[in-house]
Scaffold this active site. Structure first.
Site, PDB file in Angstrom:
ATOM      1  N   GLY A 267      37.050  39.616  51.232  1.00  0.00           N
ATOM      2  CA  GLY A 267      36.889  41.121  51.272  1.00  0.00           C
ATOM      3  C   GLY A 267      37.924  41.906  52.054  1.00  0.00           C
ATOM      4  CD  GLU A 304      33.132  32.695  49.188  1.00  0.00           C
ATOM      5  OE1 GLU A 304      33.026  34.143  48.799  1.00  0.00           O
ATOM      6  OE2 GLU A 304      32.095  31.893  49.089  1.00  0.00           O
ATOM      7  N   PRO A 305      38.743  34.243  51.020  1.00  0.00           N
ATOM      8  CG  PRO A 305      40.573  34.040  52.460  1.00  0.00           C
ATOM      9  CD  PRO A 305      39.374  33.151  51.989  1.00  0.00           C
ATOM     10  NE  ARG A 307      41.562  43.875  47.695  1.00  0.00           N
ATOM     11  CZ  ARG A 307      41.350  44.504  46.715  1.00  0.00           C
ATOM     12  NH1 ARG A 307      42.591  45.016  45.895  1.00  0.00           N
ATOM     13  NH2 ARG A 307      40.148  44.602  45.990  1.00  0.00           N
ATOM     14  CE1 TYR A 347      37.832  48.362  40.422  1.00  0.00           C
ATOM     15  CE2 TYR A 347      40.226  47.910  40.936  1.00  0.00           C
ATOM     16  CZ  TYR A 347      38.985  47.082  40.340  1.00  0.00           C
ATOM     17  OH  TYR A 347      38.471  46.012  39.921  1.00  0.00           O
ATOM     18  CB  CYS A 373      48.185  55.059  22.705  1.00  0.00           C
ATOM     19  SG  CYS A 373      49.335  54.532  21.985  1.00  0.00           S
ATOM     20  CD  GLU A 374      43.096  54.641  26.154  1.00  0.00           C
ATOM     21  OE1 GLU A 374      42.315  55.258  26.773  1.00  0.00           O
ATOM     22  OE2 GLU A 374      42.681  53.770  25.188  1.00  0.00           O
ATOM     23  CE1 TYR A 401      40.028  40.249  42.339  1.00  0.00           C
ATOM     24  CE2 TYR A 401      41.052  41.194  44.333  1.00  0.00           C
ATOM     25  CZ  TYR A 401      40.237  40.528  43.714  1.00  0.00           C
ATOM     26  OH  TYR A 401      39.240  39.499  44.478  1.00  0.00           O
TER      27      TYR A 401
HETATM   28  C1  LIG Z   1      35.659  38.479  44.934  1.00  0.00           C
HETATM   29  C2  LIG Z   1      35.405  37.562  45.700  1.00  0.00           C
HETATM   30  C3  LIG Z   1      35.890  37.097  46.690  1.00  0.00           C
HETATM   31  C4  LIG Z   1      37.328  37.532  47.231  1.00  0.00           C
HETATM   32  O1  LIG Z   1      37.464  39.077  47.523  1.00  0.00           O
HETATM   33  P1  LIG Z   1      38.749  39.525  48.120  1.00  0.00           P
HETATM   34  O2  LIG Z   1      38.275  41.042  48.286  1.00  0.00           O
HETATM   35  O3  LIG Z   1      39.730  39.278  46.829  1.00  0.00           O
HETATM   36  O4  LIG Z   1      39.070  39.028  49.384  1.00  0.00           O
HETATM   37  C5  LIG Z   1      35.140  36.341  47.584  1.00  0.00           C
HETATM   38  N1  LIG Z   1      34.122  35.872  47.165  1.00  0.00           N
HETATM   39  C6  LIG Z   1      33.238  36.204  46.079  1.00  0.00           C
HETATM   40  C7  LIG Z   1      31.909  35.694  45.763  1.00  0.00           C
HETATM   41  C8  LIG Z   1      33.741  37.153  45.098  1.00  0.00           C
HETATM   42  O5  LIG Z   1      33.310  37.589  44.167  1.00  0.00           O
END
Ligand SMILES: *Cc1c(COP(=O)(O)O)cnc(C)c1O
Length: 445
Positions: A267, A304-305, A307, A347, A373-374, A401
């Site tokens: 995140g 779990e990075p 982005r 977004y 075409c949008e 993404y």
């Molecule tokens: C999407 C996601 C992430 C990664 O999020 P980022 O914002 O890309 O770092 C990590 N864990 C889970 C469960 C996710 O769904």
């Protein structure tokens, strides 16, 4: 307007050569930089790559990925930690390979992602499986390859996973994803860690769910996890979520269920448009202060990075097809579109747009749009650019993404991808042809 950071040894571009639309700090600097008035990635001129491979073209910097990873590695130095790259951010095999070779684990959210990570040569034990809707077939396949951990997101999933594992004579390692319900008023940008959100198990149900899991014979409780949202640009929500999670860990362990690992999700945000998220090492220094103070500093950690490892390591190169002046708006029509770069349409997200060879002078104000075409097919609005037809542009911060969300809408083939390492470039994905798109379809006879 200040010049983007130049790499050591490269003459910084003169300010006059930078279009006034140039962001004050180029996202992805220093690996994307101006040299003699042209945009480079590491040691290669981006326009050379565009000419060689055509456009639209995604270009990734390996050094930028490894730098982003190194910030996390510094943050975890001296700790027991596994960095699991959340591959939904960019699941191309060549990108997975970079992180696999650097020793990362992987966070997956589907059976398809599992097959990709295996194809990149990764051992199933280094993979954790998140997601609210795992099917029985996906669970079976994950158990077959010895998945590291299932991040379970509901009580019903717990029962199904126990059944599937029992039928295979296996034990499923699990963690339960808790929804920390971090206060939206103080942190309105958090989008997945709130009540009323489909992700995770409610804070107040967590202990009961762990107690249930502990009674299920084909499950083995390994840890706990949370993931509170994406593009987070401050440390406070992480600190709040961590406190809420540690309270739960204490309660779960007091109930006699030991937890081996703590997984704090991903995140962390990146700089798209002057955003200033904390660096991963600075963030984790603060988080470890809290963890140490509460006596958890020597646990096994997972994160779990997604982005923050790839977002600013990639750009999308595109050609200006037409300039279309209008009474109210000028349009710059490019050969990349919402099917390649879905974030603005989905977004209203911002991507900096930079000419590969910026001209002097301020130019005109354009809406930069694709050929789909949008009316929602726009990539950037109200951008001051000095352009001619045939110019090449870089859509910045396109490593995360973008390709992984790309579609075939309007029967547009997905773009090609190139990975750059110093002065070496590798085509890691061919441009998709019309025949590729029609493979598997049948005419009715
Ligand atoms: C999407 C996601 C992430 C990664 O999020 P980022 O914002 O890309 O770092 C990590 N864990 C889970 C469960 C996710 O769904």
């Amino acid at each position: 307007m200040s010049a983007p950071a130049a790499s050591p040894g490269h003459a910084p571009a003169s300010p006059e050569s930078i279009a006034t639309s140039m962001p004050s700090l180029l996202p992805g600097a220093p690996h994307f930089h101006l040299r003699d008035g042209e945009l480079f990635v590491e040691g290669l001129r981006l326009s050379d790559l565009a000419r060689m491979h055509g456009t639209p073209l995604f270009v990734y910097s390996k050094a930028a990925m490894l730098d982003a990873l190194a910030a996390y590695q510094r943050g975890f130095a001296g700790r027991r930690a596994r960095i699991c790259y959340a591959m939904k951010a960019n699941s191309s095999l060549g990108v997975l390979q970079v992180f696999a070779q650097a020793g990362c684990g992987f966070d997956i959210v589907s059976g398809g992602e599992l097959e990709r990570v295996l194809a990149a040569g990764v051992d199933g034990a280094r993979v954790i499986f998140s997601g609210v809707g795992k099917t029985r077939a996906e669970m079976r396949r994950a158990l077959e390859v010895g998945i590291g951990c299932f991040n379970v997101e509901s009580e019903a999933e717990l029962e199904v996973l126990n059944e599937v594992a029992a039928a295979m004579g296996k034990t499923a390692p699990i963690s339960i994803r808790v929804n920390p319900d971090v206060d939206p008023k103080t942190h309105p940008y958090i989008s997945t860690g709130l009540k009323g959100n489909k992700f995770g198990i409610a804070h107040e149900r967590t202990l009961a769910t762990y107690q249930r899991a502990a009674t299920l014979p084909s499950l083995k409780v390994k840890g706990i996890d949370c993931h509170i949202g994406s593009q987070i640009t401050q440390a406070e929500p992480y600190l709040d979520a961590m406190d809420r999670m540690l309270d739960l860990v204490e309660a779960i362990e007091a109930a006699g269920i030991p937890l081996q690992h703590l997984d704090f999700g991903g995140g962390l945000g990146i700089n798209y448009n002057g955003d200033t998220p904390p660096q991963a090492d600075a963030l984790w220094a603060r988080l470890f202060e809290r963890l140490d103070a509460r006596g958890f500093g020597q646990r096994e950690f997972m994160i779990e990075p997604g982005r923050s490892l790839v977002g600013n390591a990639g750009v999308c190169l595109t050609e200006v097809l037409y300039l279309k002046p209008g009474e109210q708006k000028n349009f710059c029509i490019i050969d990349a579109a919402m099917n390649d770069l879905p974030r603005p349409a989905m977004y209203e997200a911002f991507h900096a747009i930079v000419p590969l060879a910026p001209r002097a002078g301020s130019g005109s104000c354009y809406d930069v749009v694709g050929p789909v075409c949008e009316s929602g097919d726009w990539i950037g609005r109200d951008r001051l650019l000095n352009l001619r037809c045939g110019d090449l542009l870089a859509v910045m911060s396109a490593g995360a993404y973008c390709m992984s969300m790309a579609s075939n809408y309007n029967t547009r083939g997905r773009a090609a991808e190139v990975l750059v390492d110093g002065t070496r470039s590798t085509l890691i994905r061919e441009r998709e042809s019309a025949a590729d798109q029609m493979r598997g379809e049948r005419l009715v006879d």
